[in-house]
Write an enzyme that holds these catalytic residues in place. Sequence first.
Site, PDB file in Angstrom:
ATOM      1  N   CYS A  30       0.743  -1.031   0.270  1.00 25.62           N
ATOM      2  CA  CYS A  30       0.057  -0.004  -0.179  1.00 25.62           C
ATOM      3  C   CYS A  30       0.828   1.345  -0.091  1.00 25.62           C
ATOM      4  O   CYS A  30       1.967   1.022  -0.418  1.00 25.62           O
ATOM      5  CB  CYS A  30      -0.863  -0.058   1.300  1.00 25.62           C
ATOM      6  SG  CYS A  30      -0.054   0.089   2.668  1.00 25.62           S
ATOM      7  N   ALA A  31       0.378   2.466   0.248  1.00 28.52           N
ATOM      8  CA  ALA A  31       1.201   3.641   0.269  1.00 28.52           C
ATOM      9  C   ALA A  31       2.153   3.564   1.306  1.00 28.52           C
ATOM     10  O   ALA A  31       3.493   3.911   1.284  1.00 28.52           O
ATOM     11  CB  ALA A  31       0.461   4.894   0.430  1.00 28.52           C
TER      12      ALA A  31
END
Length: 376
Positions: free
Chosen positions: A72-73
């Site tokens: 994810c980020a």
Amino acid sequence: MSKSITTKELAQKIANHEKTMILDVRNTDEFDNWKVEGGNVEVINEPYFNLLDGVEPVADKLDKDQEIIVLCAKGGSSEMVADMMEEEGFTNVYSLEGGMKAWSEHLEPVKIADLNDGGALYQFVRLGKGCLSYFVESNGEAAIIDSNRMTDIYENFAKEKGVEIKHVLDTHLHADHISGGRKLADNAGATYYLPPKDATEVTFDYTPLEEGNDITVGNTTVKVQPLYSPGHTMGSTSFIIDDQYLLTGDILFVRSIGRPDLAGLADDWVGDLRETLYSRYKELSDDLIVLPAHYSFAEELGEGGQVSARLGDLYDQNSGLNVDDEEEFRKMVTENLPPQPNDYEDIRKTNMGKISPELERQKEMETGPNRCAVEG
């Protein structure tokens, strides 16, 4: 609790061309802009909010027994998704520590070669951004070329090798990433070099890179030749190391050529770009190994993850070097420009010393791919 994988472990998988399955749970627009790439990497994008009620949206797309890396980020959402997948019977799931933010900052050193008079040449591959920097070490001394912002990685590498950083060079004023050159030079008490034609607005002292003023690193000579290889920027500089390796900065890449528009002067600089690629480099030996400052395509990653090519082969294979008509070349360059790099104006100002953003802002400025090449 799901298992995790470090950015170094992922980098080595990609460098070794291992089959790698990634589930990217960022929003689709973020994914479309920038993702993990490699020669044997398969990536599936399924936004995190689609998985809040369960992993059914991806269950049919993935083998429950294969190794899956969720990212994810920043690393939090991927941990949650990996946990949910384990509960659903996926047996080999990992969350990427730190997510794309950490991936953007990872540098993987790859040895290019031993040098003739002792010492070695290394390429630092920033897989998350396509940046390439170089470390030359010889007889207890080191030079670093096109350093990234994460200076501690080079400093630790120098300590491991037992060498002192004496020279730090930038081939040009970068617009896609923040240079660590000045900081690295300050920390090590080294000399920082910059092409004077790119330094007309800088706010700091530097040593000009000038053709004929070769730089000696231990027993190795770094030839500042040809200095004047403009086109990406007005001062873009090439180096020849050990009479074998041509560091081209952002002028020439393995699969493409440099873009001339990041200072808003595409029409002015396209002629310089052509002159460098079609005349100056043509006078050099075909056997020189080109080592660029960036790469744009996963296919450019060769053995061990290095990015390189023989100059003569590029004149045969690189489409940007095979446009005979000057007007057609100008059209190709100016009409095939990708979007500007993220925050490129502030990055240029930072590299000039005009602004000094906080670290978190610097990380945000560097988000996304490098976009230094003309699109083919």
